[in-house]
Structure formats: structure tokens, C-alpha cells
Design an enzyme around this catalytic site. Structure first.
Site, PDB file in Angstrom:
ATOM      1  N   CYS A  68      -1.945 -56.497 -28.713  1.00 50.55           N
ATOM      2  CA  CYS A  68      -2.126 -57.563 -27.718  1.00 50.55           C
ATOM      3  C   CYS A  68      -1.280 -58.789 -28.010  1.00 50.55           C
ATOM      4  CB  CYS A  68      -3.601 -57.949 -27.621  1.00 50.55           C
ATOM      5  SG  CYS A  68      -4.278 -58.724 -29.129  1.00 50.55           S
ATOM      6  N   HIS A 107      -8.036 -61.440 -30.027  1.00 46.08           N
ATOM      7  CA  HIS A 107      -7.376 -60.785 -28.901  1.00 46.08           C
ATOM      8  C   HIS A 107      -6.717 -61.842 -28.031  1.00 46.08           C
ATOM      9  CE1 HIS A 107      -6.492 -57.760 -25.932  1.00 46.08           C
ATOM     10  NE2 HIS A 107      -7.194 -58.389 -24.996  1.00 46.08           N
ATOM     11  N   ASP A 122      -4.063 -58.617 -18.707  1.00 47.15           N
ATOM     12  CA  ASP A 122      -4.179 -58.145 -20.089  1.00 47.15           C
ATOM     13  C   ASP A 122      -3.492 -56.792 -20.213  1.00 47.15           C
ATOM     14  OD1 ASP A 122      -4.838 -57.413 -22.643  1.00 47.15           O
ATOM     15  OD2 ASP A 122      -7.010 -57.605 -22.407  1.00 47.15           O
TER      16      ASP A 122
END
Length: 290
Positions: A68, A107, A122
Site C-alpha cells: 500500500c 495502511h 485504495d
């Protein structure tokens, strides 16, 4: 940012002049189908860097993937370059093993505002929990997508992200003992606030996730890539192909165990990943990725 070079990397040939939901979705989907979610650097003796220059070089020029903090950091640069109102925010991932959210921000995700509406973008969660299109930031609304039903729930400024999973069918009986197989349940994914973040906020957890023996990314080598109807996932030596909704409310999961030699060939053939250093596959955690 060489936007043309990036678009070549993700095989995007469409227009990008209009800053609208359709264009954002198209770029996003090309990204998740070209750039794997992977942590292979950890298992190749490499260090994962968070600065934009090495991230760009790794993903765009070397045609690798990332986790991420790489995927979404790069995507934020792309979207800002195109003119999208984009903000980096941080989340705490839910751990099923501990039945709790992480104590620290681990994250990185994005908030994009279009025509007065906020969306969460995302591209870096991977596996079967990867959203396939930007999601409107609205509490309590089911947002069906091909991978399943996603939704946000908000409570006193804290947003919770979750997915309602379909049943899963794996015809290979040797993999039928998965804790999630055949269950249709709501899976908590992460919580977040809308506080703007900088990449510096993620460096401590980046080091921890790369080095701690308790880190999922240390105990598993992971590579997943979304396709037009599902995904490929390589965890350790186990290769899984997922086809979403192949029957009513059921996903097809076909798994096989590879040899060390097959792992390298599969990374090239299925994920289009070429590694600079030798990969040592790992799958020592019993936590299911599905």
C-alpha cells in the site's frame, strides 16, 4: 512524474483530460490489473523504500508491484499530477487473529474529492479484499462491486471499512480446510480518520512490517494481481486463481502448490514480475489470506 510512461506501464490509452468519476475509475482499474500487490522485496533481501523516486523506478520502470505504501503513494502522485483533489490518509488494519485493529497506522490510502463528493481510492490492499472502483465516502451504504459488497460505517469521526464475502468453492480438496472456505461473512478490513497524512507518518510501520517476526509480510511472501473477472494470488508456494461469482453468490478458487522453479516462472507468466534477486518463498503463518 512522466505521466505517459506511467500510462504505458498500466496499458491505459484512454482520455485523462476530464477529471470525473469515469476517468478516475478507468485509471484505477488499469492500475490494479497491471501493478501487483506484493511484498517480494522483503523475501529477496531488498529494502522497501517509500520515497516517490525509488517507488516510481520500481513500479513503472522495473515493472514490479508493491504494497500500500508504494502503490497508493505512486497513485497519489499520478492523480495530483492530473489535477485531482487527492489527500493521503492513514488506516489501522484489522487482525482476525487478534480480533482487533492495529494500534498504529499501517495502511496508506487516498481520499479524492470530485464535484463536492469524497471518494476512497485504495489500490494497495490486494487479494480478495481489493476494491475495484473508487468508493463514495458515505456511512452505512452497501456498495456492490464485482469482488463483493463493500461498505463504510462511521462512528464519531472514525470510519470502518468492511466487505461482505461470498461463499468460496475450491475443487481441490487438499485446500478445503481453509478457515474461510464456504463461509459467507462480513470481514472487517480497516479503520481510518480523514486526517491528512504525509509519507513520514508511515516510515516507522514500514520498518516494522519489513523486519518484525510478528509481521504478516515477514511470515508470508505475497503477490496478487486483479484480472477482469477475479485475481491471481501467489502466497508462498501456493498459487490460487479466483473467479468471482462463477455461480450464484459463490466464488471459484482453484489452488495448486508450486515448486521453487515454478514459482519464478509463474511470477513472470501470471504476474509479469521479473525479480533482480532470488526469491525465497515463505508461508509460515496459518492466517488465511482469503
Amino acid at each position: 512524474m512522466n505521466i505517459t510512461e506511467y500510462f504505458t506501464r498500466i496499458s491505459y490509452n484512454g482520455s485523462y483530460k476530464n477529471l470525473d468519476f469515469e476517468t478516475l475509475t478507468a485509471i484505477f482499474q488499469h492500475h490494479i490489473r497491471a501493478v501487483p500487490f506484493e511484498n517480494l522485496s522483503i523475501h529477496c533481501g531488498e529494502t522497501i523504500e517509500l520515497d516517490l523516486e525509488p517507488v516510481y523506478d520500481k513500479i513503472v520502470r522495473k515493472k514490479r508491484g508493491g504494497w500500500c505504501m508504494e502503490n497508493n503513494h505512486l497513485l497519489s502522485w499520478v492523480l495530483k499530477t492530473l489535477g485531482y483533489d487527492t489527500t493521503i490518509i492513514g488506516a489501522k488494519v484489522y487482525s482476525p487473529e487478534e480480533n482487533a485493529y492495529n494500534d498504529h497506522i499501517n495502511h496508506l490510502l487516498l481520499k479524492v474529492v470530485l464535484d463536492g463528493k469524497a471518494y476512497i481510492v485504495d489500490s494497495g490492499f490486494g487479494m480478495v479484499y481489493q476494491m475495484w472502483q473508487p468508493m463514495e465516502l458515505i456511512s452505512g451504504k452497501d456498495q456492490p462491486q464485482v469482488p463483493g459488497i463493500f461498505r463504510f460505517m462511521e462512528d464519531n469521526g472514525i470510519w470502518y471499512f468492511e466487505k461482505i464475502k461470498r461463499k468460496q468453492y475450491n475443487p481441490n480438496q487438499s485446500f478445503s480446510n481453509s478457515s474461510n472456505l464456504g463461509k459467507n461473512a462480513c470481514r472487517k478490513l480497516y479503520l481510518f480518520t480523514l486526517e491528512p497524512r504525509e509519507i513520514e507518518d508511515f516510515r516507522p510501520q514500514s520498518v516494522y512490517l519489513q523486519t518484525s517476526p510478528d509481521s504478516l509480510f515477514v511470515t508470508k511472501s505475497i503477490c496478487s494481481l486483479q484480472t477482469t473477472d477475479g485475481l491471481w494470488a501467489l502466497v508462498g508456494w501456493k498459487l490460487t486463481k479466483v473467479k468471482y461469482n462463477y455461480k450464484e453468490n459463490m466464488d471459484l478458487m482453484e489452488s495448486t502448490t508450486l515448486t521453487d522453479e515454478e514459482v519464478e516462472k509463474t511470477l513472470k507468466d501470471k504476474f509479469r514480475v521479473m525479480l533482480d534477486h532470488k526469491l525465497i518463498p515463505v508461508n509460515s503463518s496459518r492466517l488465511s489470506m482469503f
